[in-house]
Design a protein around this motif. Structure first.
Motif, PDB file in Angstrom:
ATOM      1  N   SER A   1      14.196 -28.731  20.558  1.00 45.23           N
ATOM      2  CA  SER A   1      14.526 -29.452  21.617  1.00 45.23           C
ATOM      3  C   SER A   1      13.575 -29.038  22.717  1.00 45.23           C
ATOM      4  O   SER A   1      12.977 -29.749  23.539  1.00 45.23           O
ATOM      5  N   MET A   2      13.753 -27.620  23.108  1.00 45.29           N
ATOM      6  CA  MET A   2      13.040 -27.269  24.208  1.00 45.29           C
ATOM      7  C   MET A   2      11.656 -27.280  23.939  1.00 45.29           C
ATOM      8  O   MET A   2      10.858 -27.434  24.777  1.00 45.29           O
ATOM      9  N   LEU A   3      10.902 -26.967  22.772  1.00 43.91           N
ATOM     10  CA  LEU A   3       9.460 -26.681  22.675  1.00 43.91           C
ATOM     11  C   LEU A   3       9.023 -28.048  22.489  1.00 43.91           C
ATOM     12  O   LEU A   3       7.908 -28.314  23.163  1.00 43.91           O
TER      13      LEU A   3
ATOM     14  N   ARG B   1       6.290 -29.504  25.149  1.00 40.49           N
ATOM     15  CA  ARG B   1       4.955 -29.853  24.730  1.00 40.49           C
ATOM     16  C   ARG B   1       4.790 -31.378  25.581  1.00 40.49           C
ATOM     17  O   ARG B   1       3.571 -31.739  25.949  1.00 40.49           O
ATOM     18  N   ASN B   2       5.674 -32.025  25.797  1.00 43.56           N
ATOM     19  CA  ASN B   2       5.730 -33.185  26.587  1.00 43.56           C
ATOM     20  C   ASN B   2       5.010 -33.114  27.968  1.00 43.56           C
ATOM     21  O   ASN B   2       4.278 -33.994  28.547  1.00 43.56           O
TER      22      ASN B   2
ATOM     23  N   ALA C   1      14.458 -29.576  31.450  1.00 42.62           N
ATOM     24  CA  ALA C   1      15.637 -29.227  31.092  1.00 42.62           C
ATOM     25  C   ALA C   1      16.505 -30.744  30.652  1.00 42.62           C
ATOM     26  O   ALA C   1      17.375 -30.634  29.517  1.00 42.62           O
ATOM     27  N   LEU C   2      16.173 -31.673  31.386  1.00 40.82           N
ATOM     28  CA  LEU C   2      16.754 -33.059  30.975  1.00 40.82           C
ATOM     29  C   LEU C   2      16.268 -33.597  29.660  1.00 40.82           C
ATOM     30  O   LEU C   2      17.188 -34.007  28.997  1.00 40.82           O
ATOM     31  N   ARG C   3      15.017 -33.337  29.657  1.00 44.37           N
ATOM     32  CA  ARG C   3      14.369 -34.037  28.202  1.00 44.37           C
ATOM     33  C   ARG C   3      14.803 -33.218  26.951  1.00 44.37           C
ATOM     34  O   ARG C   3      14.930 -33.589  26.054  1.00 44.37           O
ATOM     35  N   ALA C   4      15.015 -31.719  27.220  1.00 39.29           N
ATOM     36  CA  ALA C   4      15.450 -30.842  26.265  1.00 39.29           C
ATOM     37  C   ALA C   4      16.938 -31.241  25.666  1.00 39.29           C
ATOM     38  O   ALA C   4      17.312 -31.070  24.735  1.00 39.29           O
TER      39      ALA C   4
END
Length: 228
Positions: free
Chosen positions: A23-25, A29-30, A72-75
């Protein structure tokens, strides 16, 4: 005896390490930031999602609070998608809850967010077993600061006979071990590699066949202490 168990669900009650990393990676990348698995494990493992995003971006030479919040939100959102798609409790968890809740206070104490934790509790159907949960969103500083463990231990000790030296935190990462020890509770590392587990009071590979007496012994509560 064990007065209370403070349970980290993220990595202890459920095997979430791969989902956390992916999730973090993916979120990085995004935003055009590349990080490999090894660097993630060194920089981010065991941290709450915002601290992990901060560490990852600093590793890439970036210090941008707005970008940190976005990553952080996206992860977190992607991690919750992983939870919704497949969240299996580790072996031994159901038995531990079934027997442990009869003789001890149980609470979730986690570096995860409130939204992530509420989703996990709902999916795992543990809401009737847990007295309360404390998350990274409920305190000023997440592990390795002791705030979340202090908050849980203080609350439990305020209305029932819960002593910190008879309270055991079941955790899996170095930041959580250090936070729990700083809060004055015993620490049992669950499924942690040797270089991590060595900082805890005791260690176990999994929660299979765990009961309160074995947890007390592994966490260093002696037979004399257990009889008080």
């Amino acid at each position: 005896m064990v007065d209370a168990m403070l349970l980290e669900w993220d990595g202890v009650l459920a095997d979430t390490g791969d989902a956390r990393r992916e999730s973090m990676l993916h979120a990085l990348r995004n935003e055009g930031v590349t990080m490999n698995d090894e660097d993630y494990d060194v920089c981010c493992a065991g941290l709450d999602v915002r601290s992990g995003a901060t560490a990852a971006l600093r590793h890439a030479g970036l210090d941008d609070p707005t970008l940190t919040d976005l990553v952080a939100l996206r992860a977190s959102r992607r991690f919750m998608q992983h939870l919704s798609a497949a969240c299996l409790l580790n072996e031994g968890v159901i038995n531990l809850f079934s027997y442990g809740s009869r003789r001890s206070r149980l609470a979730i104490v986690t570096r995860a967010s409130r939204a992530e934790t509420d989703l996990f509790v709902e999916i795992a159907a543990l809401d009737l077993e847990i007295v309360r949960s404390w998350t990274a969103d409920d305190v000023r500083d997440a592990p390795p600061a002791p705030d979340v463990f202090n908050a849980a231990a203080a609350h439990l000790g305020s209305y029932c006979s819960v002593r910190r030296q008879h309270t055991v935190a079941l955790v899996a990462t170095t930041p959580a071990i250090r936070a729990a020890r700083a809060a004055g509770v015993r620490v049992l590392a669950v499924g942690a590699p040797p270089h991590v587990a060595m900082e805890a009071d005791g260690a176990v590979d999994s929660l299979m066949y765990m009961d309160l007496d074995r947890i007390a012994a592994l966490a260093g509560i002696t037979s004399g202490e257990r009889s008080t």
